[in-house]
Structure formats: C-alpha cells, structure tokens
Design a protein around this motif. Structure first.
Motif, PDB file in Angstrom:
ATOM      1  N   UNK A  80      45.481  56.361  51.406  1.00  0.00           N
ATOM      2  CA  UNK A  80      45.855  55.699  50.156  1.00  0.00           C
ATOM      3  C   UNK A  80      45.858  54.181  50.316  1.00  0.00           C
ATOM      4  N   UNK A  81      46.396  53.703  51.470  1.00  0.00           N
ATOM      5  CA  UNK A  81      46.442  52.253  51.702  1.00  0.00           C
ATOM      6  C   UNK A  81      45.038  51.661  51.813  1.00  0.00           C
ATOM      7  N   UNK A  82      44.139  52.365  52.522  1.00  0.00           N
ATOM      8  CA  UNK A  82      42.769  51.860  52.673  1.00  0.00           C
ATOM      9  C   UNK A  82      42.049  51.789  51.333  1.00  0.00           C
ATOM     10  N   UNK A  83      42.193  52.849  50.528  1.00  0.00           N
ATOM     11  CA  UNK A  83      41.533  52.837  49.223  1.00  0.00           C
ATOM     12  C   UNK A  83      42.067  51.699  48.348  1.00  0.00           C
ATOM     13  N   UNK A  84      43.414  51.529  48.349  1.00  0.00           N
ATOM     14  CA  UNK A  84      43.993  50.466  47.525  1.00  0.00           C
ATOM     15  C   UNK A  84      43.571  49.080  48.026  1.00  0.00           C
ATOM     16  N   UNK A  85      43.420  48.943  49.374  1.00  0.00           N
ATOM     17  CA  UNK A  85      42.966  47.650  49.918  1.00  0.00           C
ATOM     18  C   UNK A  85      41.549  47.338  49.461  1.00  0.00           C
ATOM     19  N   UNK A  86      40.693  48.378  49.472  1.00  0.00           N
ATOM     20  CA  UNK A  86      39.322  48.169  48.994  1.00  0.00           C
ATOM     21  C   UNK A  86      39.326  47.758  47.516  1.00  0.00           C
ATOM     22  N   UNK A  87      40.179  48.429  46.718  1.00  0.00           N
ATOM     23  CA  UNK A  87      40.273  48.090  45.292  1.00  0.00           C
ATOM     24  C   UNK A  87      40.745  46.646  45.118  1.00  0.00           C
ATOM     25  N   UNK A  88      41.772  46.272  45.918  1.00  0.00           N
ATOM     26  CA  UNK A  88      42.305  44.906  45.810  1.00  0.00           C
ATOM     27  C   UNK A  88      41.233  43.875  46.150  1.00  0.00           C
ATOM     28  N   UNK A  89      40.472  44.140  47.247  1.00  0.00           N
ATOM     29  CA  UNK A  89      39.426  43.195  47.625  1.00  0.00           C
ATOM     30  C   UNK A  89      38.325  43.117  46.563  1.00  0.00           C
ATOM     31  N   UNK A  90      38.003  44.273  45.981  1.00  0.00           N
ATOM     32  CA  UNK A  90      36.992  44.271  44.923  1.00  0.00           C
ATOM     33  C   UNK A  90      37.473  43.456  43.724  1.00  0.00           C
ATOM     34  N   UNK A  91      38.765  43.602  43.390  1.00  0.00           N
ATOM     35  CA  UNK A  91      39.309  42.828  42.271  1.00  0.00           C
ATOM     36  C   UNK A  91      39.273  41.341  42.576  1.00  0.00           C
ATOM     37  N   UNK A  92      39.617  40.972  43.819  1.00  0.00           N
ATOM     38  CA  UNK A  92      39.567  39.554  44.193  1.00  0.00           C
ATOM     39  C   UNK A  92      38.149  39.002  44.077  1.00  0.00           C
ATOM     40  N   UNK A  93      37.194  39.771  44.599  1.00  0.00           N
ATOM     41  CA  UNK A  93      35.819  39.284  44.547  1.00  0.00           C
ATOM     42  C   UNK A  93      35.300  39.230  43.110  1.00  0.00           C
ATOM     43  N   UNK A  94      35.714  40.198  42.313  1.00  0.00           N
ATOM     44  CA  UNK A  94      35.312  40.186  40.910  1.00  0.00           C
ATOM     45  C   UNK A  94      35.854  38.956  40.200  1.00  0.00           C
ATOM     46  N   UNK A  95      37.131  38.656  40.483  1.00  0.00           N
ATOM     47  CA  UNK A  95      37.723  37.470  39.867  1.00  0.00           C
ATOM     48  C   UNK A  95      37.046  36.199  40.368  1.00  0.00           C
ATOM     49  N   UNK A  96      36.776  36.149  41.686  1.00  0.00           N
ATOM     50  CA  UNK A  96      36.107  34.969  42.232  1.00  0.00           C
ATOM     51  C   UNK A  96      34.713  34.801  41.631  1.00  0.00           C
ATOM     52  N   UNK A  97      34.009  35.934  41.455  1.00  0.00           N
ATOM     53  CA  UNK A  97      32.675  35.862  40.852  1.00  0.00           C
ATOM     54  C   UNK A  97      32.745  35.385  39.409  1.00  0.00           C
ATOM     55  N   UNK A  98      33.753  35.913  38.673  1.00  0.00           N
ATOM     56  CA  UNK A  98      33.906  35.478  37.283  1.00  0.00           C
ATOM     57  C   UNK A  98      34.227  34.000  37.213  1.00  0.00           C
ATOM     58  N   UNK A  99      35.071  33.528  38.133  1.00  0.00           N
ATOM     59  CA  UNK A  99      35.409  32.102  38.140  1.00  0.00           C
ATOM     60  C   UNK A  99      34.186  31.259  38.500  1.00  0.00           C
ATOM     61  N   UNK A 100      33.442  31.718  39.522  1.00  0.00           N
ATOM     62  CA  UNK A 100      32.245  30.964  39.905  1.00  0.00           C
ATOM     63  C   UNK A 100      31.256  30.888  38.747  1.00  0.00           C
ATOM     64  N   UNK A 101      31.124  32.011  38.010  1.00  0.00           N
ATOM     65  CA  UNK A 101      30.234  32.003  36.854  1.00  0.00           C
ATOM     66  C   UNK A 101      30.731  31.023  35.797  1.00  0.00           C
ATOM     67  N   UNK A 102      32.052  31.033  35.554  1.00  0.00           N
ATOM     68  CA  UNK A 102      32.605  30.114  34.559  1.00  0.00           C
ATOM     69  C   UNK A 102      32.409  28.662  34.990  1.00  0.00           C
ATOM     70  N   UNK A 103      32.630  28.386  36.287  1.00  0.00           N
ATOM     71  CA  UNK A 103      32.427  27.021  36.772  1.00  0.00           C
ATOM     72  C   UNK A 103      30.971  26.595  36.624  1.00  0.00           C
ATOM     73  N   UNK A 104      30.066  27.526  36.952  1.00  0.00           N
ATOM     74  CA  UNK A 104      28.643  27.212  36.813  1.00  0.00           C
ATOM     75  C   UNK A 104      28.287  26.924  35.361  1.00  0.00           C
TER      76      UNK A 104
END
Length: 868
Positions: free
Chosen positions: A468-492
């Motif tokens: 459960x912890x590993x799956x949630x960690x993967x989800x958390x990292x995916x959410x972080x990267x998704x947010x970072x990608x959205x921010x990078x797109x907005x900055x661009x």
C-alpha cells in the motif's frame, strides 16, 4: 558615433570639493594627452578653485540678457564646435537662463554625450529629484533645481566627494566656501552639524543603493546564484508561531552589527494551503519587521527547506536565521532531523543561525499528510476507506469459504490500491491496516477472533502495508510530476505570451500584466512609474483568479500581500494577492525584463511620433526658404532697381519713364506685401492663433467683393447664384479672402476663352459655394498635396506665388467651421467647394434677388441660374 561617457561627482553639500576635484581630474587627464576643455565652471570666488583652474582651456561663455541683467551661460554650440574629448561641466542641476536651447544644464550635457564628448560634472545630494523632499525635511530649505534620478543612474561613473561635517564647517568658518558676510547665517542654518551629518549619510546611502542595484542586475544577467557578501543580508524564517518575535529581534541584532545590514523576513506557506501561520501572529510579526527597518516577503513551496534556501540565494543573503523545531523527541525520531538540518545541508556558503525559543520541543505532532495531493483527494481516500471497507466485508461475508480466502485477500488488496490511487499514503495505510484486521477477524479461522497463529501471517500483513505504501508513493510522485509539468507548461505559455506581446507593440504592457495575473493567480498586477499607473489588471470581483498551473492556496488573510519588482528606470511591477513561489520570483524577473522592454518600446514609439512633426516642420521650413528665395527675390529686385534708377541724379528721366519706374516699384512692392501677408496668415493658421469673428454674412455680397478685388467682369466669370440661399455663419473678411484665392487659382488654370463659374446652393443647414474651372484638373492622389502650404502642382512655375492660396483657403474655411473640398468638373476641370453652416439672419424665402445679387448680375449677367 560612440556616445560619450558621463562621470558625476556627488557631494553632500556645497564646499566639499567637487569642483576642485573635477578640475584636478581635468588637469591630470590633459597631462596624459587627452583633449580637455572647461565648458563651464563656477568658482564662487574661491581662491583654491580658481588656482587649480590654472591654464586649462576654457570655452568662452555666451551672454544672455534676462530682465535687464546679463547672465553668463555655457556656450553649448561653442563646445560642440570645439569637439574636445572631455568637457568639464560644473553644477549639473543648474537652470539655464530663458532663451537658450534647453532649460536645464543636464539636458545640455545629454547633447554633448550624444555628440561623442565625454563629460565630468558635479551635483549635490539636495539636487537629486527623489531626495528633494527628504532634504527639505532635514534642512528646511526647498531646492528648486533638481536632476532626475534616471540621469544620474545612466552615468557611467558615480563618485562621492566626501568631507567630514566638522571639517566642512571649519572650511566655512575660515571663509573658504562663502564670503565672510554669509558665514554666520550659513553655520547657524543650512550648515548645522546635524544637517551636514544627515546629508552625508543620505549621499552615501543613495550611492550604495545604486551600487546594490547594479550588482543585482549583474547577478541576474549572468545567472549567479551563490551569495556575494557585499553587505550583510539577514533572512529570518517565520512560521507564524509564537517564536516569531524572538527570531525577528535576534535577526535584527545580527543585521545591525554590520554597517548597512539588511533585514529580510520570509514566511513559506504550502501550495495546498495545509501549512498556514496564524494570521494575527504573522501580521504582528510583519509589523515588527517593518518597524525595525526590514522587509517582509511570502513565498509558496511544499519543500520548506528548499524554498527558504532558494529565497535566501535569490536575495543574495549572507545569513539565515531559523528557529529550533517545536516538535518533540518522538516526532523527531519518527520523521528525521527536520527542517533545520536540511537547511544547513543545502545552504552552502550561507551562514545558518538556529535560535532557541520557549516553544521548542513542546509538542508532538504527526508528520504532515498533504504531500502533492490536494486536501480533497486525501479526504476522498479516507471516505473510500471508511465506506468501501465495511461494504466489501459485508458482501464477502455472505460467500465466505476456506477455498475463497485467496480471492477475498485480492479484493481487499484491490481496495487498498484504489484508496492509494485516490488519496495517497495515509488513507492507503489506514485501509491496509483495517483490511488486514477485517481479513483476520472475519475470514481466517478462528473467525471473530483477532489472532495471528503463524509468523508468516504477520509477515503477510507487513507486506500488505508495504505494498500500500509503495503504491501510494508512486501516486504521490506522479501527482508531483503532473503538477510540475502543468506549471512548466504554464510558465512556457506565459513566457511565450509576454515575448509575443512585446513584439506586438502598443498593448504589450497591458497584455503582460493581464497574463501574469492570470498565470500566478493574483488579485491585481500593476505597472507603476512613480505615482503614475501605466497598466493594471484586476481579477474579476477583486478576488484572486485561479490558474491552471497550480491552485490558489492563499487564504483571505494573505489577499493583501504586496510584492514589488523593479522594471526599468523609474518603473516597478507591483503584485497583490498572497505569497509567491520561489520559482515564481525567478519567472517574474523575466516578466519584469519584458515590461522594461515594452516600456522602452513605447517610449521609442512616442519619440518617433514626436520626430515626425519635427520632420514635417523642417520640410515646411525648407520649402519656405526655397519659396522665399524664388518668389520674393523678383519683386524685391524689381522694386530695388526702379528706386535706384530714380535716385540717380545724373540721369534726366522723362515723365513717362519716371511714371513707368514708379509703377514698376509700386506693383513690385504691392506683390511683395501680398506675399508677406500670405506668409503671416499661414503662420497664424498653423499656430492656431487665427482670430475669427463670425456673423451672419450674405454670400452674394462676399462674391461681389471678391470680384471687385480681382477686377473681374462678365467676360471672366459666370455667376449662378440662387436667391433662396440663406446667409452663412462666417467671418466676412476671411470668406472673401477664401473666394479671392480660389478664383485666382481657377483663372490661372482656365483655358483661354473659358469663364470660371461661381454657384451657390443650400442643403439642410449648410450653404455651398462652388468655384468651377475647365482647366486640366488635378489627379485625386495629388489633391491632398496641393492643399499643403508651399506646394504648387508640379512646382514648375516660380512666378505664381508661394503656393499658399489653397492652404490658406483651407485653413480659413476650417477656422469658420467649414470645409474646403476638391471635385472633378464634369467634362474636365476642377471644382472647389466651400461648405459653411447657414446663419440666422434674414433670408429671401420667396426667391426675390437681394440687392447684392442684383449688383452682381449687373456685372456678370445671370442671377438664380441652375448649377451644372
């Protein structure tokens, strides 16, 4: 041409030695082989200054008389003609006497620099525009001669000529600054010791700020992140807790230990809004920071240590003050050493002070459960755990069997994975523990008893939780990267928008502020230049607009937070609406640079717009000179020759010859007077100084006057005047001048034997007078050209005047609220139409000809004829 270099010597008060230093530097450079001249120097009767002037070459001053007094001013044209390598120009803030090219000496200096001449000049701190009010508060004296800060900031070199206040007073008392009659008054007023000390500090701080601005610009331009300890900058991290006041005061004492130390407070709030300080405490701490002379900032970042270090590096901080963690030993043992240890590890060359306080280690708190997921998703995960777990257990209990235990375990594992995907780590861990308990209690014999008979069962439960912890960690990292990608797109997108906006020109600044506000989710973004608002964008309803790049985490308590970034000379980018991410501030540096570029573009566009009228004036002047040379020379030469001949005593002129010479002189002078009158009239029209006295005017009477003035009769003009035309609202004299010019122009281009036709007509509330000829006409594309002063069609006939007739007619007509237009004559030729508003005077509704119309009819033959 290479622009000259400007070097300014700045002093705290008169008498510190600026002029002396300037002349010494001029002598040194001259001895090194440079071409140096003294453009202007004010010795004020000081013997030491006069002696150092010595044999330096001095450009003679020009003498200007003002109100009966002769004033000596710098001869700008003389210095430009001399073209030295270096000019010494004293008293940069000096106001020139009226009548010169410029009103201020610093404007003369700009001309010298543009001409490639380097300049050394002097100025006192009381003459700096931004410090004018401060100097008035200190000394009680209003300084009316000022220099804009931008002029001094543009200098290639700024130096302070310093002298201790008491030493300056000693010089003053010895008579080295002012005459003896002025010493006592100066010592007891402007030159008091406190005044001089304050002015000295003001000069040094102003120059230090300019140097600091240049250093910041250099670091940004070259991408330098490591701190340069040019001055102590102490950053204190505030959490909104009770320890904030202690930290602020400790940081203020650290900053005060070094001269010019700067106190900067920063509060880091989380992007999801879960980590917020107490609003009242933060407000009180902010007020304390400002009271101690510091500045308050707020940034957003989930990684607090990283955000603090990035902010400290961005402000070129030399020291960072943080408080000891308020967590107890248990929390520290469970979650590691905490923020302090991470800040120390990441700070690099920045010194970190960890300050103890009364709240340290008092409480135990669970680690933050937010992560990269929003609060809504975490709550949804807990809800799914609490509702889905019991529901799944209820469904499986009805089909319970020893052979189906594997399927039951997989179904509960699926629930844990779904909860991890939805809510992240903490809901997944809770779901794993509860599902493990449910499996042991409900499906593993003995049922309804919570027992672990085999060690492997305990290991399975641990693996269950780890999965459960590993799956949630993967989800958390995916959410972080998704947010970072959205921010990078907005900055661009933001950078692409601002770059394109600058290229688009006029609306660039407004587009910049609107896009910046939208992208960063701010309440308001403004561009200010002094107290003038150049552009502004406010969120609908006054609230912060959301942005796709990241949700707005700012609470109402943060809505009034204001951040300001410099955006070029005298301009600033003001952002309102809560904290900014550390990355936001780096992005805003680019936005501020684009705003500066857009403002420069606008300034250049305005200058170009100002140059166009000047070019037009130059063209008009050139045309005027050419016209005067061609058209005034002939009558002047004829009149001069005739009068010279009459004055010859040795010639016995006959009466006929004498009359001929006098007639020639009279006609030439009359022609000259008409040309000069036209020149004066066109000058009045262009200057907007034409005096117009309108009244109800009978058009027929004006036509009669124009015919009489030109000496025209029925053989020259055909009249078609309608008796029903009402009077017009016009100036009688100007209207007659208009018709005379139009008739003269029409007659000049009419073929032999073809009469010019004049007709009148009325429509609605307008009256039109048409002057029709059968000449060659004018192409449509040339009609605007011939309505311009000093233009003749083709410019080939220099015997027909200055080309002012139609220009004057147009100007006179428009001054009477009328219009003058050109149309084609059916069958060939040109029709000039004068349209004027009708008046309220007596009309002739029955069509009976007026006396003026009858008189015109007697001269030319027709009244009331129809228009062509």
């Amino acid at each position: 041409m290479t622009r000259g270099r400007l070097r300014v010597l700045l002093g705290a008060a008169p008498g510190v030695g600026k002029t002396y230093t300037m002349l010494e530097e001029g002598r040194r450079l001259r001895d090194e082989g440079k071409d140096v001249v003294v453009a202007v120097v004010e010795t004020h009767g000081r013997a030491a200054t006069a002696s150092v002037l010595g044999d330096l070459e001095v450009v003679p001053r020009r003498v200007v008389e003002h109100r009966g007094v002769e004033l000596d001013e710098m001869d700008l044209e003389g210095v430009l003609a001399r073209r030295p390598q270096l000019a010494l120009v004293d008293e940069l803030a000096h106001t020139n006497a009226p009548g010169g090219t410029h009103d201020k000496r610093w404007r003369d200096v700009q001309v010298l620099l543009d001409a490639g001449i380097s300049v050394i000049s002097t100025v006192n701190v009381q003459h700096i525009e931004s410090l004018n009010d401060v100097v008035e508060q200190i000394t009680g004296t209003v300084q009316r001669e000022t220099v804009p800060d931008a002029v001094l900031r543009s200098a290639d070199q700024l130096e302070v000529v310093d002298l201790a206040p008491q030493a300056l007073r000693d010089r003053l008392a010895a008579g080295d600054v002012y005459p003896a009659s002025r010493v006592d008054a100066a010592l007891s007023n402007y030159f008091r010791l406190g005044n001089l000390t304050a002015l000295r500090e003001l000069a040094l701080l102003w120059l230090a700020d300019e140097v600091d601005s240049a250093l910041k610009a250099y670091r940004v331009e070259h991408g330098i992140d490591s701190p340069w300890e040019a001055r102590e900058r102490v950053v204190v991290a505030l959490t909104g807790g009770a320890e904030g006041e202690t930290l602020v005061r400790r940081a203020a004492r650290i900053a005060a230990r070094s001269a010019g130390g700067e106190l900067i407070a920063v509060h880091v709030s989380s992007q999801d809004g879960l980590r917020q300080g107490v609003p009242g405490a933060l407000a009180a701490q902010r007020a304390l920071v400002e009271k101690l002379g510091g500045t308050y900032h707020q940034v957003v970042g989930d990684d607090v240590p990283q955000a603090l270090v990035e902010f400290a590096r961005g402000t070129n901080a030399s020291q960072l003050v943080i408080g000891v963690s308020r967590r107890g030993r248990l929390a520290t043992a469970l979650t590691g050493q905490g923020i302090g240890a991470t800040v120390i590890r990441e700070s690099g060359q920045i010194d970190v002070h960890i300050v103890n306080h009364g709240s340290a280690g008092r409480g135990w708190a669970l680690p933050r459960i937010g992560g990269a997921l929003s609060r809504g998703r975490v709550l949804a995960g807990f809800a799914l755990t609490l509702l889905g777990g019991p529901l799944l257990a209820w469904l499986l209990v009805g089909h319970r069997s020893e052979d189906g235990i594997a399927g039951d375990v997989l179904l509960f594992q699926l629930l844990v994975i779904v909860v991890a995907v939805v809510g992240g780590l903490w809901p997944a861990l809770v779901a794993a523990l509860l599902s493990g308990v449910a499996l042991d209690l409900l499906f593993i014999a003995p049922v309804y008893e919570l027992t672990i008979a085999e060690p492997l069962h305990f290991l399975a439960l641990v693996l269950y939780v780890v999965n459960a912890a590993l799956v949630s960690w993967v989800v958390d990292q995916a959410a972080r990267r998704s947010r970072a990608a959205a921010r990078a797109l907005a900055e661009t997108e933001l950078l692409a928008t601002v770059s394109g906006s600058v290229l688009r020109g006029q609306d660039a600044v407004q587009a910049l502020v609107e896009r910046t506000r939208e992208a960063l989710g701010l309440t308001r973004v403004r561009v200010l230049q002094g107290d003038v608002e150049l552009a502004s964008s406010v969120a609908p309803g006054g609230g912060a607009a959301g942005a796709d790049a990241h949700p707005d985490p700012r609470s109402d308590s943060d809505s009034d937070s204001v951040a300001t970034l410099p955006a070029g000379s005298g301009a600033a980018l003001e952002l309102t609406g809560g904290g900014l991410l550390a990355a936001d501030r780096r992005l805003l540096v680019v936005v501020a640079a684009q705003v500066e570029a857009a403002l420069e573009h606008s300034a250049l566009s305005r200058e170009a717009g100002q140059v166009a009228p000047l070019a037009e004036v130059d063209r008009m002047r050139s045309a005027l000179l050419a016209a005067v040379g061609h058209d005034l020379r002939r009558p002047l030469a004829a009149a001069t020759a005739s009068i010279s001949g009459l004055r010859q005593a040795d010639v016995d002129w006959s009466d006929a010859d004498r009359d001929e010479l006098l007639s020639t002189a009279y006609e030439s002078l009359e022609s000259l007077a008409a040309l000069v009158t036209n020149l004066l009239d066109v000058s009045r029209v262009q200057a907007g100084a034409l005096a117009v006295s309108t009244d109800d005017v009978d058009v027929d009477e004006v036509v009669l006057g124009a015919l009489d003035e030109l000496g025209l009769g029925p053989a020259d003009v055909e009249l078609a005047l309608r008796a029903s035309v009402p009077p017009v609202r016009a100036d009688r004299v100007l209207l007659q001048r208009v018709l005379v010019n139009l008739l003269d122009n029409a007659l000049r281009f009419s073929p032999e034997g073809q009469r010019v036709r004049i007709s009148t007509s009325g429509f609605a509330d307008r009256v039109e007078v048409r002057v029709v000829d059968r000449g060659p006409g004018i192409p449509p594309e040339r009609r605007g050209e011939i309505m311009t002063a000093f233009q003749r069609l083709g410019d080939t006939d220099n015997a027909t005047g200055l080309g002012l007739g139609l220009a004057l007619s147009k100007g006179f007509t428009e001054a009477m609220s009328g219009t003058l237009t050109l149309d084609d004559t059916p069958g060939g030729g040109l029709t000039m139409v004068v349209s004027l508003p009708d008046g309220d005077g007596p009309g002739d509704p029955d069509g009976i000809p007026t006396p003026a119309a009858l008189a015109v009819a007697g001269a030319s033959g027709t009244v009331g004829g129809e228009e062509p």
